[in-house]
Design an enzyme around this catalytic site. Structure first.
Site, PDB file in Angstrom:
ATOM      1  N   CYS A 150      42.012  66.580  11.064  1.00 14.06           N
ATOM      2  CA  CYS A 150      42.900  66.479  12.265  1.00 14.06           C
ATOM      3  C   CYS A 150      44.302  66.851  12.254  1.00 14.06           C
ATOM      4  O   CYS A 150      45.041  67.720  12.701  1.00 14.06           O
ATOM      5  CB  CYS A 150      42.759  64.914  12.584  1.00 14.06           C
ATOM      6  SG  CYS A 150      43.900  64.949  14.294  1.00 14.06           S
TER       7      CYS A 150
ATOM      8  N   CYS B  43      43.294  68.702  15.357  1.00 16.74           N
ATOM      9  CA  CYS B  43      43.956  68.432  16.567  1.00 16.74           C
ATOM     10  C   CYS B  43      45.379  68.833  16.333  1.00 16.74           C
ATOM     11  O   CYS B  43      46.062  69.096  17.322  1.00 16.74           O
ATOM     12  CB  CYS B  43      43.809  66.858  16.667  1.00 16.74           C
ATOM     13  SG  CYS B  43      42.419  66.137  15.798  1.00 16.74           S
TER      14      CYS B  43
ATOM     15  N   GLU C  81      39.824  76.508  23.173  1.00 11.32           N
ATOM     16  CA  GLU C  81      41.086  76.354  22.935  1.00 11.32           C
ATOM     17  C   GLU C  81      41.899  77.430  22.282  1.00 11.32           C
ATOM     18  O   GLU C  81      42.827  77.763  22.734  1.00 11.32           O
ATOM     19  CB  GLU C  81      41.064  75.103  22.047  1.00 11.32           C
ATOM     20  CG  GLU C  81      40.826  73.776  22.803  1.00 11.32           C
ATOM     21  CD  GLU C  81      40.828  72.489  21.838  1.00 11.32           C
ATOM     22  OE1 GLU C  81      40.880  71.440  22.391  1.00 11.32           O
ATOM     23  OE2 GLU C  81      40.805  72.552  20.875  1.00 11.32           O
TER      24      GLU C  81
ATOM     25  N   LYS D  27      46.407  72.473  16.161  1.00 13.23           N
ATOM     26  CA  LYS D  27      46.116  73.113  17.557  1.00 13.23           C
ATOM     27  C   LYS D  27      47.077  72.805  18.602  1.00 13.23           C
ATOM     28  O   LYS D  27      47.244  73.548  19.277  1.00 13.23           O
ATOM     29  CB  LYS D  27      44.643  72.698  17.440  1.00 13.23           C
ATOM     30  CG  LYS D  27      43.789  73.147  18.817  1.00 13.23           C
ATOM     31  CD  LYS D  27      43.936  72.303  19.858  1.00 13.23           C
ATOM     32  CE  LYS D  27      43.510  70.758  19.826  1.00 13.23           C
ATOM     33  NZ  LYS D  27      42.009  70.412  19.845  1.00 13.23           N
TER      34      LYS D  27
ATOM     35  N   HIS E 289      53.055  58.913  44.104  1.00  8.78           N
ATOM     36  CA  HIS E 289      53.244  60.206  44.698  1.00  8.78           C
ATOM     37  C   HIS E 289      54.538  60.797  44.487  1.00  8.78           C
ATOM     38  O   HIS E 289      55.554  59.790  44.128  1.00  8.78           O
ATOM     39  CB  HIS E 289      53.494  59.748  46.242  1.00  8.78           C
ATOM     40  CG  HIS E 289      53.495  60.763  47.048  1.00  8.78           C
ATOM     41  ND1 HIS E 289      52.440  61.952  47.465  1.00  8.78           N
ATOM     42  CD2 HIS E 289      54.608  61.228  47.719  1.00  8.78           C
ATOM     43  CE1 HIS E 289      52.959  62.750  48.163  1.00  8.78           C
ATOM     44  NE2 HIS E 289      54.185  62.312  48.675  1.00  8.78           N
TER      45      HIS E 289
ATOM     46  N   GLU F 276      47.061  61.431  42.044  1.00 10.47           N
ATOM     47  CA  GLU F 276      46.857  60.589  43.133  1.00 10.47           C
ATOM     48  C   GLU F 276      45.664  60.989  43.829  1.00 10.47           C
ATOM     49  O   GLU F 276      45.134  60.246  44.635  1.00 10.47           O
ATOM     50  CB  GLU F 276      48.201  60.376  44.099  1.00 10.47           C
ATOM     51  CG  GLU F 276      48.383  61.735  44.671  1.00 10.47           C
ATOM     52  CD  GLU F 276      49.953  61.491  45.831  1.00 10.47           C
ATOM     53  OE1 GLU F 276      49.661  60.581  46.385  1.00 10.47           O
ATOM     54  OE2 GLU F 276      50.587  62.473  45.560  1.00 10.47           O
TER      55      GLU F 276
ATOM     56  N   TYR G  58      34.475  73.716  22.069  1.00  8.60           N
ATOM     57  CA  TYR G  58      36.020  73.359  22.561  1.00  8.60           C
ATOM     58  C   TYR G  58      37.071  74.284  21.810  1.00  8.60           C
ATOM     59  O   TYR G  58      37.998  74.614  22.195  1.00  8.60           O
ATOM     60  CB  TYR G  58      36.037  71.879  22.644  1.00  8.60           C
ATOM     61  CG  TYR G  58      36.286  71.304  21.437  1.00  8.60           C
ATOM     62  CD1 TYR G  58      37.636  71.020  20.887  1.00  8.60           C
ATOM     63  CD2 TYR G  58      35.158  70.807  20.385  1.00  8.60           C
ATOM     64  CE1 TYR G  58      37.670  70.226  19.630  1.00  8.60           C
ATOM     65  CE2 TYR G  58      35.303  70.271  19.267  1.00  8.60           C
ATOM     66  CZ  TYR G  58      36.372  70.007  19.033  1.00  8.60           C
ATOM     67  OH  TYR G  58      36.720  69.291  17.633  1.00  8.60           O
TER      68      TYR G  58
HETATM   69  C1  FAD Z   1      40.280  73.126  15.069  1.00  6.96           C
HETATM   70  C2  FAD Z   1      39.745  71.567  15.377  1.00  6.96           C
HETATM   71  C3  FAD Z   1      40.404  71.006  16.439  1.00  6.96           C
HETATM   72  C4  FAD Z   1      40.155  69.512  16.875  1.00  6.96           C
HETATM   73  N1  FAD Z   1      40.759  68.962  18.078  1.00  6.96           N
HETATM   74  C5  FAD Z   1      40.480  67.813  17.985  1.00  6.96           C
HETATM   75  C6  FAD Z   1      41.185  67.195  19.185  1.00  6.96           C
HETATM   76  O1  FAD Z   1      42.054  67.583  19.846  1.00  6.96           O
HETATM   77  N2  FAD Z   1      40.806  65.771  19.317  1.00  6.96           N
HETATM   78  C7  FAD Z   1      40.004  65.240  18.730  1.00  6.96           C
HETATM   79  O2  FAD Z   1      39.811  63.751  18.771  1.00  6.96           O
HETATM   80  N3  FAD Z   1      39.308  65.624  17.499  1.00  6.96           N
HETATM   81  C8  FAD Z   1      39.641  66.938  17.409  1.00  6.96           C
HETATM   82  N4  FAD Z   1      38.943  67.542  16.215  1.00  6.96           N
HETATM   83  C9  FAD Z   1      37.953  66.758  15.398  1.00  6.96           C
HETATM   84  C10 FAD Z   1      38.640  65.840  14.450  1.00  6.96           C
HETATM   85  O3  FAD Z   1      39.528  66.739  13.519  1.00  6.96           O
HETATM   86  C11 FAD Z   1      37.596  65.299  13.547  1.00  6.96           C
HETATM   87  O4  FAD Z   1      36.629  64.561  14.661  1.00  6.96           O
HETATM   88  C12 FAD Z   1      38.221  64.155  12.625  1.00  6.96           C
HETATM   89  O5  FAD Z   1      39.112  64.719  11.713  1.00  6.96           O
HETATM   90  C13 FAD Z   1      37.010  63.576  11.685  1.00  6.96           C
HETATM   91  O6  FAD Z   1      37.555  62.872  10.953  1.00  6.96           O
HETATM   92  P1  FAD Z   1      36.972  62.255   9.448  1.00  6.96           P
HETATM   93  O7  FAD Z   1      37.739  61.120   8.822  1.00  6.96           O
HETATM   94  O8  FAD Z   1      35.335  62.071   9.877  1.00  6.96           O
HETATM   95  O9  FAD Z   1      36.910  63.727   8.892  1.00  6.96           O
HETATM   96  P2  FAD Z   1      37.963  64.582   8.120  1.00  6.96           P
HETATM   97  O10 FAD Z   1      39.337  64.566   9.075  1.00  6.96           O
HETATM   98  O11 FAD Z   1      37.494  66.012   8.104  1.00  6.96           O
HETATM   99  O12 FAD Z   1      38.470  63.996   6.729  1.00  6.96           O
HETATM  100  C14 FAD Z   1      37.631  64.133   5.719  1.00  6.96           C
HETATM  101  C15 FAD Z   1      38.321  64.476   4.355  1.00  6.96           C
HETATM  102  O13 FAD Z   1      37.321  64.153   3.301  1.00  6.96           O
HETATM  103  C16 FAD Z   1      38.033  65.129   2.098  1.00  6.96           C
HETATM  104  N5  FAD Z   1      36.916  65.293   1.350  1.00  6.96           N
HETATM  105  C17 FAD Z   1      35.812  65.967   1.725  1.00  6.96           C
HETATM  106  N6  FAD Z   1      34.892  65.868   0.579  1.00  6.96           N
HETATM  107  C18 FAD Z   1      35.606  65.155  -0.378  1.00  6.96           C
HETATM  108  C19 FAD Z   1      35.384  64.775  -1.533  1.00  6.96           C
HETATM  109  N7  FAD Z   1      33.988  65.020  -2.160  1.00  6.96           N
HETATM  110  N8  FAD Z   1      36.029  63.953  -2.365  1.00  6.96           N
HETATM  111  C20 FAD Z   1      37.357  63.776  -1.914  1.00  6.96           C
HETATM  112  N9  FAD Z   1      37.682  64.131  -0.528  1.00  6.96           N
HETATM  113  C21 FAD Z   1      36.600  64.759   0.085  1.00  6.96           C
HETATM  114  C22 FAD Z   1      38.579  66.157   3.143  1.00  6.96           C
HETATM  115  O14 FAD Z   1      39.301  67.248   2.260  1.00  6.96           O
HETATM  116  C23 FAD Z   1      38.995  65.803   4.172  1.00  6.96           C
HETATM  117  O15 FAD Z   1      40.324  65.368   4.037  1.00  6.96           O
HETATM  118  C24 FAD Z   1      39.122  69.011  15.950  1.00  6.96           C
HETATM  119  C25 FAD Z   1      38.591  69.628  14.914  1.00  6.96           C
HETATM  120  C26 FAD Z   1      38.847  70.881  14.544  1.00  6.96           C
HETATM  121  C27 FAD Z   1      38.313  71.645  13.340  1.00  6.96           C
END
Ligand code: FAD
Length: 466
Positions: free
Chosen positions: A44, A49, A188, A52, A442, A447, A184
């Site tokens: 994110c 997010c 976007e 973006k 308004h 509204e 999406y």
């Molecule tokens: C382009 C784009 C736009 C988006 N826009 C929106 C939006 O507008 N609104 C919204 O609600 N959601 C949006 N999302 C979705 C949102 O980013 C995800 O739903 C959210 O980040 C999920 O969180 P998470 O904690 O599951 O995983 P992540 O945020 O992906 O975090 C996982 C982390 O784990 C780390 N990791 C992975 N494997 C390992 C490992 N073995 N050891 C240590 N670290 C590891 C990764 O490096 C990463 O930092 C968007 C996604 C993308 C790709």
């Protein structure tokens, strides 16, 4: 007796869900460690997010600058008034903001007493991990590793394209962009690049973009972007991508050729479970490759949990955060953990124009029997002055028998900001009468939601009779 494990809880992944879970658990007094392999804040903050939305906002200024003429803004005499966009300067400023946010995440974790590991973590057993070469043990483990952009290796030349992970660090603004995928992220970025001045084509598998959203809303988006000059290629996927100097020649499955400077594959996301050693921990995946979890986020191992995108439910940042917080409360917190309503969940797509939605689509709501559909298409006040084409679309789906509002779907300026309040109303079970007896604000577009008097049409009757 004190635990013999290094940690009470170890979180793999410092993204939206993992950071919240670690922070809240530590706040409840647990000994917590967290590993992040790339950037604190996860998808994110770094490649999702946040950057973006910054790019969406950058792309909107070109339109605002043009629209300003409708309100009397003109270049001073003798000046050209032509705006040019400084892409490298903008990307550098955006990167500085992301770096600032990374630092905030680290400080929040450290301030809560969480031990940070800037390393990749891999299971070596049910309670043991290799964290950047160091053996770590934990009583409970949370898998919060998120997902990554899906690839389509069967497409010849796919490696000549990029995915969303690359899109935030392009050296230059592309002049011609082919978006592959009408989800999406595809829609976007189509809006971002088009707003920043590129010619944009979008090829997608379905007859309309945004599979899973309300059909009328999908059509409204397709009409709006087409009107702006984005070229849509429905029911098309990519047959092959070839290099043509610095440019790309893309042949679609119908034989149509699109020339582009950038081919951007936005064809879905895949849970990041590869190489995590899940088999050594006894954690099982579901049929789609996500970590299988029960309603309490427990995996097939009762002491190992999975939250956020890796369990592939509702892949949204606030959902990952809610799951992480609720889990930490349940494991270490008060007897009444904080809970969230996971249905309905309001969400937005920051396309141009943006759209927002909460609750059932008309297609989903047919199971509820007859429903009253209220719709409104209108030109927002701003664009009466600016002269810009484009209408706001609003739709409300009401269950006839109870008058409960089942779903609200909107497209137009500012609708993501409007939708959060509507989300509260639907979570509270609001009826159409609740909307009707609410006094409007308004003059706003919002509204319209409390002044929809006449049923546009009745739907779901045929299904109810079956
Ligand atoms: C382009 C784009 C736009 C988006 N826009 C929106 C939006 O507008 N609104 C919204 O609600 N959601 C949006 N999302 C979705 C949102 O980013 C995800 O739903 C959210 O980040 C999920 O969180 P998470 O904690 O599951 O995983 P992540 O945020 O992906 O975090 C996982 C982390 O784990 C780390 N990791 C992975 N494997 C390992 C490992 N073995 N050891 C240590 N670290 C590891 C990764 O490096 C990463 O930092 C968007 C996604 C993308 C790709």
């Amino acid at each position: 007796m004190a635990s013999t494990y290094d940690y009470d809880l170890f979180v793999i992944g410092g993204g939206s869900g993992g950071v919240r879970c670690a922070r809240i658990a530590a706040g409840h007094g647990a000994r917590v460690g967290i590993a992040e392999a790339a950037h604190w804040g996860g998808t994110c903050v770094n490649v999702g997010c946040v950057p973006k939305k910054i790019m969406v906002q950058a792309s909107e200024y070109a339109r605002h600058a043009v629209d300003a003429a409708g309100f009397g803004w003109h270049p001073a005499s003798g000046e050209t008034g032509r705006l040019v966009h400084d892409w490298p300067g903008f990307i550098a400023k955006k990167d500085a903001e992301i770096l600032r946010l990374n630092g905030i995440y680290v400080r929040m974790l450290e301030g809560s007493g969480v031990v940070l590991h800037e390393a990749r973590a891999v299971f070596t057993g049910p309670h043991t991990l290799d964290v950047g070469g160091k053996a770590v043990t934990a009583e409970r483990i949370v898998i919060a590793v998120g997902g990554h952009p899906s690839l389509q290796p069967h497409i010849k030349g796919m490696e000549l394209g990029i995915t969303s992970d690359d899109a935030f660090h392009l050296k230059a603004m592309p002049r011609r962009v082919l978006m592959v995928g009408g989800g999406y992220i595809g829609m976007e970025f189509a809006g971002i690049f088009h707003g920043l001045g590129a010619e944009v084509d979008v090829a997608y598998r379905q007859p309309l973009p945004l599979r899973g959203f309300d059909g009328e809303l999908r059509q409204a988006l397709a009409d709006a972007v087409t009107e702006q000059g984005v070229r849509l290629h429905p029911t098309q996927t990519v047959h092959k991508v070839e290099a043509a100097g610095d440019a790309r020649r893309v042949t679609l499955t119908n034989g149509h050729v699109v020339e582009a400077d950038l081919v951007f594959f936005a064809v879905g996301r895949t849970p990041k479970t590869g190489g995590l050693g899940l088999d050594r921990a006894g954690v099982v995946l579901d049929s789609k490759g996500a970590v299988a979890v029960d309603a309490g986020n427990a995996t097939t191992q009762p002491h190992i949990f999975a939250i956020g995108d890796v369990s592939n439910k509702l892949n949204l940042t606030p959902v990952a955060i809610a799951e992480g917080h609720n889990l930490a409360d349940r494991l270490f917190g008060p007897s009444r953990p904080r809970t969230w309503a996971m249905d309905p969940v309001a969400t937005a797509v920051f396309s141009a124009p943006p759209l927002a939605t909460v609750g059932m689509t008309e297609e989903e709501a047919v199971v509820c029997g007859p429903m009253d559909i209220y719709t409104a298409h209108f030109r927002p006040m701003r664009h009466v002055m600016s002269g810009r084409a484009g209408k706001t679309f609003m739709k409300m789906i009401v269950e006839q028998s109870t008058q409960r509002v089942l779903g609200v779907h909107m497209l137009g300026d500012d609708v993501p900001e409007m939708m959060q309040g509507i989300g509260v109303a639907l979570v509270a079970g609001a009826t159409k009468q609740d909307f009707d007896r609410t006094i409007g604000i308004h003059p706003t577009s919002a509204e319209e939601l409390v002044t929809m008097r006449t049923v546009t049409r009745v739907a779901g009757v045929a299904q109810a009779a079956e």
